[in-house]
Design a protein around this motif. Structure first.
Motif, mmCIF file in Angstrom:
data_model
loop_
_atom_site.group_PDB
_atom_site.id
_atom_site.type_symbol
_atom_site.label_atom_id
_atom_site.label_comp_id
_atom_site.label_asym_id
_atom_site.label_seq_id
_atom_site.Cartn_x
_atom_site.Cartn_y
_atom_site.Cartn_z
ATOM 1 N N VAL A 27 15.024 53.213 44.475
ATOM 2 C CA VAL A 27 14.120 53.271 44.061
ATOM 3 C C VAL A 27 14.068 52.508 42.810
ATOM 4 C CG1 VAL A 27 11.568 53.848 42.698
ATOM 5 C CG2 VAL A 27 12.504 54.398 45.840
ATOM 6 N N VAL A 28 13.367 52.043 41.815
ATOM 7 C CA VAL A 28 13.345 51.392 40.592
ATOM 8 C C VAL A 28 12.413 51.653 39.883
ATOM 9 C CG1 VAL A 28 15.920 50.433 40.764
ATOM 10 C CG2 VAL A 28 13.610 48.828 41.311
ATOM 11 N N HIS A 45 20.050 46.945 51.471
ATOM 12 C CA HIS A 45 19.487 46.426 51.604
ATOM 13 C C HIS A 45 18.314 46.201 50.541
ATOM 14 C CE1 HIS A 45 21.946 47.028 55.884
ATOM 15 N NE2 HIS A 45 22.836 45.996 54.606
ATOM 16 N N HIS A 46 17.936 46.692 50.337
ATOM 17 C CA HIS A 46 16.400 46.668 49.237
ATOM 18 C C HIS A 46 16.382 48.021 48.377
ATOM 19 C CE1 HIS A 46 15.518 49.373 52.518
ATOM 20 N NE2 HIS A 46 14.702 50.059 51.761
ATOM 21 N N VAL A 47 15.536 47.658 47.635
ATOM 22 C CA VAL A 47 15.947 48.209 46.147
ATOM 23 C C VAL A 47 13.405 48.329 46.171
ATOM 24 C CG1 VAL A 47 15.718 48.857 44.291
ATOM 25 C CG2 VAL A 47 16.719 47.604 45.026
ATOM 26 N N TRP A 48 12.885 49.168 47.126
ATOM 27 C CA TRP A 48 11.250 48.983 46.314
ATOM 28 C C TRP A 48 11.296 49.199 44.529
ATOM 29 C CZ3 TRP A 48 9.540 48.294 50.293
ATOM 30 C CH2 TRP A 48 9.872 48.271 51.550
ATOM 31 N N VAL A 49 10.025 48.806 44.532
ATOM 32 C CA VAL A 49 10.167 48.059 43.249
ATOM 33 C C VAL A 49 8.232 49.158 42.902
ATOM 34 C CG1 VAL A 49 9.438 47.021 40.730
ATOM 35 C CG2 VAL A 49 10.969 46.593 42.537
ATOM 36 N N LEU A 58 3.200 51.345 44.083
ATOM 37 C CA LEU A 58 4.123 49.888 44.862
ATOM 38 C C LEU A 58 3.307 48.865 44.213
ATOM 39 C CD1 LEU A 58 6.379 49.475 46.565
ATOM 40 C CD2 LEU A 58 4.203 48.444 48.183
ATOM 41 N N LEU A 59 4.959 47.933 43.428
ATOM 42 C CA LEU A 59 4.684 46.759 42.418
ATOM 43 C C LEU A 59 5.565 45.739 43.458
ATOM 44 C CD1 LEU A 59 4.980 47.329 39.488
ATOM 45 C CD2 LEU A 59 3.321 47.278 40.550
ATOM 46 N N GLY A 60 6.789 46.230 44.405
ATOM 47 C CA GLY A 60 7.477 44.705 45.531
ATOM 48 C C GLY A 60 8.465 45.648 45.422
ATOM 49 N N LEU A 61 9.423 44.160 46.128
ATOM 50 C CA LEU A 61 10.345 44.771 46.983
ATOM 51 C C LEU A 61 11.145 43.411 46.237
ATOM 52 C CD1 LEU A 61 12.199 46.092 49.551
ATOM 53 C CD2 LEU A 61 10.886 44.271 50.346
ATOM 54 N N ILE A 62 12.739 44.239 46.145
ATOM 55 C CA ILE A 62 13.946 43.140 45.943
ATOM 56 C C ILE A 62 14.581 43.389 47.134
ATOM 57 C CG2 ILE A 62 15.270 42.065 44.585
ATOM 58 C CD1 ILE A 62 14.036 44.221 42.284
ATOM 59 N N ARG A 63 15.355 42.102 47.898
ATOM 60 C CA ARG A 63 16.214 42.772 49.124
ATOM 61 C C ARG A 63 17.478 41.486 48.904
ATOM 62 N NH1 ARG A 63 11.247 39.684 51.080
ATOM 63 N NH2 ARG A 63 10.732 41.316 52.606
ATOM 64 N N TYR A 64 18.306 42.498 49.556
ATOM 65 C CA TYR A 64 19.937 41.755 49.473
ATOM 66 C C TYR A 64 19.885 40.463 49.475
ATOM 67 C CZ TYR A 64 24.501 41.732 50.304
ATOM 68 O OH TYR A 64 25.802 41.618 49.750
ATOM 69 N N PHE A 65 19.243 39.689 50.600
ATOM 70 C CA PHE A 65 19.599 38.668 49.878
ATOM 71 C C PHE A 65 18.860 38.058 49.445
ATOM 72 C CE2 PHE A 65 18.742 34.202 51.811
ATOM 73 C CZ PHE A 65 19.357 34.210 52.768
ATOM 74 N N ASP A 66 17.513 38.181 48.574
ATOM 75 C CA ASP A 66 17.174 37.274 47.187
ATOM 76 C C ASP A 66 18.373 37.966 46.145
ATOM 77 O OD1 ASP A 66 14.390 37.535 48.875
ATOM 78 O OD2 ASP A 66 14.076 39.523 47.889
ATOM 79 N N LEU A 138 4.159 54.874 47.107
ATOM 80 C CA LEU A 138 4.609 54.688 47.917
ATOM 81 C C LEU A 138 5.378 55.804 48.086
ATOM 82 C CD1 LEU A 138 7.453 53.054 49.231
ATOM 83 C CD2 LEU A 138 9.093 53.352 47.507
ATOM 84 N N VAL A 139 5.826 56.487 49.303
ATOM 85 C CA VAL A 139 5.488 57.511 49.558
ATOM 86 C C VAL A 139 6.685 58.093 51.088
ATOM 87 C CG1 VAL A 139 3.257 58.687 49.005
ATOM 88 C CG2 VAL A 139 3.766 57.669 51.894
ATOM 89 N N GLY A 140 7.390 56.515 51.081
ATOM 90 C CA GLY A 140 8.432 56.757 52.417
ATOM 91 C C GLY A 140 8.772 55.536 52.157
ATOM 92 N N GLU A 141 9.518 54.757 53.561
ATOM 93 C CA GLU A 141 10.001 53.762 54.446
ATOM 94 C C GLU A 141 10.339 54.218 55.513
ATOM 95 O OE1 GLU A 141 12.891 51.978 51.554
ATOM 96 O OE2 GLU A 141 14.548 53.755 52.926
#
Length: 164
Positions: A27-28, A45-49, A58-66, A138-141
């Motif tokens: 998370v960032v 593989h991802h980072v939650w924003v 929760l504002l967004g998601l950044i995936r490795y592929f992005d 965001l409380v989990g994934e």
């Protein structure tokens, strides 16, 4: 425990009972710099924003592929009809913070949902990770990897054997 019984138990598990703790998630905050994001993506593989750690809306998601879009120059994103939103996600296009590159439309699921609910949503949208939210925070994934680990744990504990 038979495999069928194990799967039935597995499908009925609540996500809140199997998801990792918030502190252990990638998370960032929205204002985090891109270098912080890239450091996390070296091993995840991802980072939650989120808005802030105290207010994890929760504002967004950044995936490795992005990251490809982040690293490409702005002109690599141009099409005949003009600029695209991906241009702005490029470092050379002006992106400096996590919020600048995050995908804003993130698929979510409520923490009281079941594993079966999560699997159905993952299949429907062909994704491997869902944000678990409560009142927009965001409380989990839950990811396919977490679900596989949980099924294997259930099978080991119950002593079920696959029969072919």
């Amino acid at each position: 425990m038979e495999v069928e019984a194990a799967l039935e138990s597995f499908h009925s598990l609540r996500l809140a009972d199997i998801m990792p703790r918030f502190e252990n998630m990638p998370v960032v905050t929205a204002d985090s710099d891109l270098m912080s994001v890239l450091k996390i993506l070296r091993t995840r593989h991802h980072v939650w924003v989120v808005e802030s750690r105290e207010e994890p809306r929760l504002l967004g998601l950044i995936r490795y592929f992005d990251v490809i879009d982040v690293l490409l120059p702005p002109e690599a994103h141009r099409f005949k009809l003009g600029m695209t939103g991906k241009t702005m996600k490029s470092i050379l296009g002006g992106a400096t913070r996590a919020a600048d590159i995050a995908e804003k439309h993130v698929l979510t699921i409520e923490e009281d949902a079941t594993v079966l609910d999560a699997l159905m949503k993952m299949r429907k949208y062909r994704i491997q990770v869902l944000a678990v939210v409560s009142e927009g925070k965001l409380v989990g994934e839950v990811s396919l990897r977490i679900l596989i680990d949980e099924l294997l744990r259930l099978l080991r504990v119950g002593g079920a054997q696959w029969k072919q």
